[in-house]
Design an enzyme around this catalytic site. Structure first.
Site, PDB file in Angstrom:
ATOM      1  N   ASP A 405      14.451  30.469 -47.266  1.00  0.00           N
ATOM      2  CA  ASP A 405      14.592  31.690 -46.474  1.00  0.00           C
ATOM      3  C   ASP A 405      15.308  31.383 -45.160  1.00  0.00           C
ATOM      4  O   ASP A 405      15.403  30.225 -44.743  1.00  0.00           O
ATOM      5  CB  ASP A 405      13.202  32.280 -46.202  1.00  0.00           C
ATOM      6  CG  ASP A 405      13.226  33.787 -46.002  1.00  0.00           C
ATOM      7  OD1 ASP A 405      14.296  34.327 -45.662  1.00  0.00           O
ATOM      8  OD2 ASP A 405      12.172  34.421 -46.182  1.00  0.00           O
ATOM      9  N   GLU A 408      20.844  31.597 -42.621  1.00  0.00           N
ATOM     10  CA  GLU A 408      22.194  32.021 -42.227  1.00  0.00           C
ATOM     11  C   GLU A 408      22.925  30.999 -41.330  1.00  0.00           C
ATOM     12  O   GLU A 408      24.120  30.789 -41.571  1.00  0.00           O
ATOM     13  CB  GLU A 408      22.114  33.384 -41.516  1.00  0.00           C
ATOM     14  CG  GLU A 408      21.792  34.549 -42.427  1.00  0.00           C
ATOM     15  CD  GLU A 408      20.298  34.678 -42.721  1.00  0.00           C
ATOM     16  OE1 GLU A 408      19.932  35.473 -43.596  1.00  0.00           O
ATOM     17  OE2 GLU A 408      19.515  33.959 -42.073  1.00  0.00           O
ATOM     18  N   ASP A 478      16.425  41.198 -47.033  1.00  0.00           N
ATOM     19  CA  ASP A 478      15.300  42.078 -46.680  1.00  0.00           C
ATOM     20  C   ASP A 478      15.679  43.557 -46.786  1.00  0.00           C
ATOM     21  O   ASP A 478      15.684  44.302 -45.797  1.00  0.00           O
ATOM     22  CB  ASP A 478      14.833  41.768 -45.250  1.00  0.00           C
ATOM     23  CG  ASP A 478      14.293  40.357 -45.117  1.00  0.00           C
ATOM     24  OD1 ASP A 478      13.981  39.737 -46.142  1.00  0.00           O
ATOM     25  OD2 ASP A 478      14.196  39.876 -43.974  1.00  0.00           O
TER      26      ASP A 478
END
Length: 797
Positions: A405, A408, A478
């Site tokens: 997770d 980025e 998300d």
């Protein structure tokens, strides 16, 4: 490394002073031949045309007097064997010819065009504006903006460019723009497919933009904000499958996933204890609902901090016993581990003292501590990160999969801070998009080394070009629990897979509703989840996740909803012989499972901009219902169908009724809440196994082989040990199933290969599908039963 980085920056600064003006395209003054192409000396700068393979050409251009060293993080093929090619020269052009493509360099303006062997233009740079470098300053950093521009005919369609979860514009990038900077809720895979028969991959890692409507929609342009050269790869197909296969030849093969990973993942934000995890296991198994993986999401470490790699003992008294108990129930376990660290832990101190932390910070939404990202571009930091997490969690307790997770990296949208950061490999501005790629590279490499006999599976929030080689599945982040978000997922999944990333998934139902759990017991949300679950069953990876209880046993579902959900869960499991064989095609042939209609029907103009239909393998035309039909106020529905275009040059079977429908038309497909409109292309073979509780519960025996006649076809069925990497040394078996339409004969070929535990003698139920037999999920009532011992057999209809 820091000294090297400093010297490169100094060189760039000096060169920038020499080339401060906008770079104008220059004539080819001279060129030299080398073993893999040509190097052109320009009036200003250099250009290299490299023949990588017969159909893959690299074009590099710089205004600098030399090509600065730029190790590719994406291309793994070293191109040791250059194919044969010829070079000819005339007054105005240099022509390089391979066995598949012709590359023509215009000596007047150094523009490049590509043709087939008959001289038909495939792609052309836009003359003197085809390539450019402009001296710029961004966030106080001197650099070059690098741009390429290409001519785009009116009848061209463009696909790929990764997954952009909130994007709601056309699936076809012809005539539209796209941000290509990886950040929260925005992805980027710089791979483009064209219906003109080519693909492009830009080998630049900075923040970028795609402009698809230049000069009255006659051109498209790709601009990267920082680099010391333009660098792109042209790939000639002409078919999309050939392009993607060549792209993976360049950037790495996608390894086989374990068979269990094609079953159902049950996840939630979040399970908070060992007891809760085991209760989920019990409810699935006690209710006879198929499932293969239960997922532990974040904050299992609380009240400790992120990066501590501790499962808090008060809530998880014995994590290894928990994972072992899941394994005894034939359920696998995946855990979320983030690439960020809070201060005050041994792991943070080790990473900080070794120089492995960056200055990129995340404001933790739960604790509001400023947590630090480690440097995934540093081989040493990747090794330390793996050692910490594997010793404390993955290897110690026996977890089967890793959820990556927040990769980025996400620092709250402060892009300038990311630009100004420095990694071991170089400036942050130059490596904006490759954090997730390098993070996954370290994990996969070390998993293969340290965890023997277990295939890797990584669920990752962002992907870049080449990510497929790291056993990564991209998920769409998300997204919200809304019909709009659901509607957007279909084209985003299609385009992600058209970008060469074969495995994609979304949170079935969406992740959040205004950052809270929606009321899943409401009729509207039941309908939303049901439709999304139907779509999930025909996504490459089948995964429930988000806020609020939405497991298939949940009391939020009424009896009717539970029945529909179980139906599609069972259908997914019955299709595992088909899906697992497609997984082998992904690995062995560079195949794509979730397929834009342009893969299979490139000459049908009607498919170009359809956002919500796709092929799932060679047989299934999938048509998700992405609008609310049944839970409207007053329980009244405006309609109970959706429009479905059936591509031309094929006939189509309704999967649920067996009715044959001619292609080349749009129909009103009946879509009651229990029905996902599915159509099977005439001339298809679909192998189906038994009902299962988990993917490896039993062998597919008897195997039901559904034959959708109408055209000759074939299907290669693949089997192996379901896990381990022994397939890489030939421990697997295949047999071809061929249908001859003219002779009305099905041939099951000799089995090739073997593996430990292989079922040598088996039973096949051959089903000729029609409106009365072989429809829907249930096993066909009428079948020709044959025994197969590994030798060819023929069955006449």
């Amino acid at each position: 490394m820091k000294t090297t980085t400093f010297l490169i920056k100094q060189v760039l600064s000096v060169l920038a002073l020499a080339f401060m003006s906008v770079a104008t395209q220059a004539k080819v003054v001279s060129f030299t031949k080398d073993k893999d192409g040509i190097i052109c000396n320009l009036e200003k700068g250099l250009m290299k045309v490299k023949i990588c393979t017969e159909n893959i050409i690299e074009v590099k251009y710089t205004v600098l007097p030399i090509f600065l060293d730029k190790p590719s993080l994406v291309i793994t093929n070293e191109w040791k064997d250059t194919p044969g090619f010829t070079i000819t020269e005339n007054t105005g052009e240099i022509v390089l010819t391979t066995s598949k493509v012709v590359v023509i360099v215009n000596k007047e303006n150094n523009s490049v065009r590509f043709t087939d062997l008959k001289g038909n233009i495939i792609l052309s740079e836009n003359g003197s504006d085809g390539k450019s470098m402009v001296s710029v300053t961004i966030a106080g950093i001197p650099t070059y903006s690098c741009s390429t521009q290409f001519v785009s005919p009116a009848d061209e369609s463009l696909y790929g460019l990764g997954c952009h979860p909130e994007d709601s514009l056309s699936i076809n990038y012809k005539g539209r723009n796209q941000d290509m900077t990886i950040k929260y809720m925005t992805g980027a895979v710089p791979v483009l497919l064209s219906t003109k028969g080519y693909g492009l991959m830009w080998d630049n890692y900075s923040a970028s933009n795609f402009y698809g409507a230049e000069d009255g929609n006659t051109k498209f342009r790709y601009v990267s904000e920082s680099g010391n050269m333009t660098d792109y790869y042209f790939i000639y197909g002409p078919g999309f499958d050939s392009i993607i296969a060549s792209y993976r030849e360049a950037t790495g093969t996608a390894p086989m996933f374990p068979k269990w990973s094609f079953g159902l993942f049950q996840s939630q934000d979040r399970y908070k204890s060992q007891a809760e995890i085991l209760s989920v296991k019990d409810k699935y198994r006690d209710n006879k609902i198929p499932v293969d993986c239960i997922v532990q999401d974040w904050f299992y470490w609380e009240p400790n901090v992120i990066g501590s790699h501790v499962m808090w003992p008060a809530r998880y008294p014995d994590p290894k016993a928990m994972v072992d108990e899941l394994h005894r129930a034939n359920i696998h376990a995946m855990i979320s581990i983030w690439p960020v660290f809070s201060k005050g832990t041994n792991t943070y101190d080790q990473m900080a003292h070794s120089g492995g932390l960056t200055d990129i910070l995340w404001d933790n939404v739960m604790t509001h501590l400023m947590d630090s990202y480690y440097d995934a571009h540093s081989p040493q930091a990747r090794e330390l990160y793996w050692k910490q997490a594997n010793d404390s969690l993955v290897g110690r307790y026996g977890w089967d999969a890793w959820w990556i997770d927040q990769c980025e990296p996400d620092n709250g949208g402060d892009i300038d801070a990311r630009r100004k950061s420095n990694f071991a490999i170089g400036r942050g501005i130059d490596y904006m998009n490759t954090y997730s790629l390098m993070h996954a590279t370290g994990l996969y490499k070390n998993w293969r080394r340290d965890i023997q006999g277990k295939r890797a599976f990584f669920l990752i929030r962002q992907a870049f070009a080449g990510q497929q080689r790291n056993a990564a599945t991209l998920w769409s982040s998300d997204i919200t629990c809304t019909w709009n978000a659901f509607r957007n997922q279909v084209p985003q999944g299609i385009n992600a897979c058209a970008s060469g990333i074969p495995y994609w998934t979304s949170d079935i139902g969406g992740y959040h509703f205004h950052w809270q759990a929606p009321d899943w017991s409401s009729p509207a949300n039941r309908e939303l989840f049901t439709r999304w679950f139907q779509f999930g069953a025909f996504s490459p990876i089948f995964r429930i996740h988000g806020k609020g209880e939405r497991a298939l046993f949940s009391d939020n579902w009424d009896a009717s909803t539970k029945s529909i959900l179980l139906k599609y869960d069972n259908l997914r499991y019955r299709l595992l012989p088909y899906i697992y064989s497609l997984g082998w095609k992904v690995t062995s042939e560079g195949y794509t499972i979730m397929r834009s209609l342009a893969f299979d029907f490139p000459e049908d103009p009607a498919v170009k901009s359809i956002p919500d239909q796709y092929m799932f393998g060679p047989a299934f035309l999938v048509n998700p219902v992405t609008e609310r039909l049944y839970s409207l106020p007053g329980n009244k529905s405006l309609k109970k169908s959706r429009k479905v275009y059936l591509p031309e040059k094929a006939n189509w079977y309704d999967f649920w009724t067996g009715r044959m429908i001619p292609g080349g038309q749009t129909i009103d497909a009946v879509a009651p809440i229990e029905t996902l409109p599915l159509y099977i292309r005439a001339g298809s073979i679909v192998p189906m196994g038994p009902y299962l509780q988990y993917a490896t519960e039993k062998a597919a025996d008897p195997l039901e082989i559904r034959v959708y006649t109408g055209a000759s076809t074939s299907f290669l069925l693949y089997e192996d040990e379901n896990d381990t990497y022994n397939y890489e040394t030939g421990k697997y078996a295949t047999f071809a199933i061929n249908w001859d339409e003219a002779g009305q004969t099905l041939t099951i070929g000799d089995r090739k290969g073997d593996f430990p535990g292989m079922l040598k003698d088996r039973t096949f139920r051959i089903v000729w599908v029609n409106s009365k037999n072989g429809i829907g999920i249930e096993p066909a009532k009428n079948a020709v039963t044959v025994d197969y011992k590994g030798k060819e057999i023929k069955v006449k209809k």
